[in-house]
Design an enzyme around this catalytic site. Structure first.
Site, PDB file in Angstrom:
ATOM      1  N   ALA A 154      43.193 -19.753  18.439  1.00  0.00           N
ATOM      2  CA  ALA A 154      41.871 -19.062  18.966  1.00  0.00           C
ATOM      3  C   ALA A 154      42.382 -17.691  19.892  1.00  0.00           C
ATOM      4  O   ALA A 154      43.450 -16.941  19.591  1.00  0.00           O
ATOM      5  CB  ALA A 154      40.683 -19.771  19.806  1.00  0.00           C
ATOM      6  N   CYS A 155      41.316 -17.290  21.018  1.00  0.00           N
ATOM      7  CA  CYS A 155      41.064 -15.506  21.729  1.00  0.00           C
ATOM      8  C   CYS A 155      42.493 -15.623  22.517  1.00  0.00           C
ATOM      9  O   CYS A 155      42.648 -15.091  22.363  1.00  0.00           O
ATOM     10  CB  CYS A 155      40.350 -15.664  22.554  1.00  0.00           C
ATOM     11  N   SER A 156      43.009 -17.072  22.653  1.00  0.00           N
ATOM     12  CA  SER A 156      44.198 -17.198  23.724  1.00  0.00           C
ATOM     13  C   SER A 156      45.973 -16.989  22.724  1.00  0.00           C
ATOM     14  O   SER A 156      46.574 -17.687  23.493  1.00  0.00           O
ATOM     15  CB  SER A 156      44.197 -18.687  24.507  1.00  0.00           C
ATOM     16  N   SER A 332      42.048 -13.123  20.016  1.00  0.00           N
ATOM     17  CA  SER A 332      43.392 -12.525  20.407  1.00  0.00           C
ATOM     18  C   SER A 332      44.030 -10.991  20.443  1.00  0.00           C
ATOM     19  O   SER A 332      45.518 -11.479  21.927  1.00  0.00           O
ATOM     20  CB  SER A 332      44.824 -13.674  19.898  1.00  0.00           C
TER      21      SER A 332
END
Ligand code: COA
Length: 371
Positions: A154-156, A332
């Protein structure tokens, strides 16, 4: 043996949607829906759709606009979703296409030819298909050697991707690893959900991670890093290959991005502040020697809280640059856009940190020093 960040790259779509344009589409749709269901709303069997507002969006999130790959259908009240025609299998997929654009930018900055690269990782929140891996398509189109694979945290994803690249370099699998973050977030966004219709934008970034023996002068040494995950349902998307096995759920709202923003805010701020502070201590880097924090771009107030907690004082936008006003949340890619745009003034020995956080929950921090 060290790995360094040799360069980053950025590709931005040409079209942008302002809050006013997005809200106008939402409210037109909402008013029409309410008029069509007036009787049920009056009888109390249906709830009226509320209206959105640009003032709320900017105040609650700091977002003023977002770049997208398919503007007109998103702001057409009859559609309110991107429209990206399917392409023949022989043609490059859109996710690979934008990853390649960002990659070319990173390669040019580092003075690298595609054949110098021996691994490609596509690390992002939403992969266009199950297989073949988008990364292998990027490898093919660019003409890089070695191997390639996709990953999703995901965003990481970008920070986890950089750490994966470092692992590949440490194990001797590769010396030069290209990490691409193509994010078409408009594809998973429910533009008819007032709570979240304004959150995301589209973009692609790329990061070149290389063995110290080959990294160019001025590359970024990685002083330390830490990854964490902690399960949470507060950001969730149930889209997946088993959806067709439960046809009653296909196209329901939970097959798009859903979050409890307030809970995410409350729970993630302390988690991330603690993560950064602990890592800085571990690296022996005093906070007052940090020149910049390139933070994940989800919410302006969130970043203000995190940077204040870490630094023990209010910090300005030079210290914690903001790109979400123009780009919104690009998953990300957010912290990498900030790093890409706001790191040219660093000179040898200057220290900063890149930090991402999001669904999972997942978070990662990398402490970097300009060589
Ligand atoms: N326009 C007008 N009002 C709106 C609205 C909109 N588009 N969306 C929500 N509201 C209303 C809500 O209904 C609520 O009304 P109420 O107080 O009468 O119930 C009020 O505004 C506050 O809503 P809330 O959702 O609690 O706002 P918030 O201040 O928490 O801001 C976010 C919402 C999403 C911007 C914020 O919570 C956030 O960014 N959180 C972090 C999310 C994050 O980092 N996610 C990671 C994703 S990768």
């Amino acid at each position: 043996m060290k790995s360094l960040i040799s360069a980053t790259g950025l590709w931005t779509p040409k079209d942008s949607i302002s809050n006013d344009e997005l809200v106008e589409a939402f409210n037109t749709w909402s008013n029409k829906w309410n008029a069509e269901h007036a009787k049920e709303i009056e009888a109390g069997t249906l709830e009226a759709k509320p209206l959105s507002s640009s003032e709320f969006i900017e105040k609650a999130s700091g977002i003023k606009a977002r770049f997208v790959v398919s503007k007109d259908p998103i702001i057409d009240p009859e559609i309110m979703a991107p429209r990206i025609p399917e392409r023949p299998d022989e043609d490059i997929s859109i996710l690979a296409e934008i990853a390649v654009e960002a990659a070319k930018d990173a390669l040019a900055k580092a003075g690298r030819r595609p054949e110098d690269i021996d691994a490609v990782i596509v690390a992002c929140s939403n992969l266009q298909r199950a297989y073949p891996a988008i990364a292998i398509e990027v490898q093919d189109v660019l003409g890089t050697g070695g191997f390639a694979f996709d990953m999703n945290v995901a965003c990481s994803s970008a920070i986890f991707g950089i750490e994966t690249a470092r692992g590949l370099i440490a194990s001797g699998q590769a010396k030069s690893v290209l990490v691409c973050n193509p994010e078409i977030c408009s594809g998973h966004l429910n533009f008819r959900d007032r709570d979240s219709h304004f959150i995301f934008g589209d973009v692609a970034t790329a990061i070149l991670v290389e063995h110290e023996d080959i990294a160019p002068a001025g590359a970024w040494e990685i002083l330390g890093s830490k990854l964490i995950t902690q399960f949470s349902n507060n950001i969730r998307n149930n889209f997946g290959f088993l959806n067709r096995a439960a046809p009653e759920g296909v196209d329901q709202n939970d097959k798009l991005f859903v979050q409890n923003g307030r809970k995410v805010f409350r729970e993630v701020v302390p988690l991330v502040a603690e993560l950064i502070s602990t890592e800085l201590k571990k690296c022996g880097v005093p906070t007052d020697t940090i020149k910049r924090m390139w933070l994940h771009q989800a919410n302006l107030a969130m970043n203000t809280f995190i940077s204040r907690k870490v630094m023990g004082k209010d910090v300005d936008m030079v210290m914690a640059p903001v790109v979400l006003d123009e780009y919104a949340n690009t998953s990300s890619a957010g912290s990498i856009i900030a790093f890409n745009k706001y790191s040219d003034d660093f000179t040898s020995g200057d220290t900063g940190l890149i930090c991402s956080f999001g669904a999972g929950y997942s978070a990662g921090v990398i402490v970097v020093r300009k060589t």
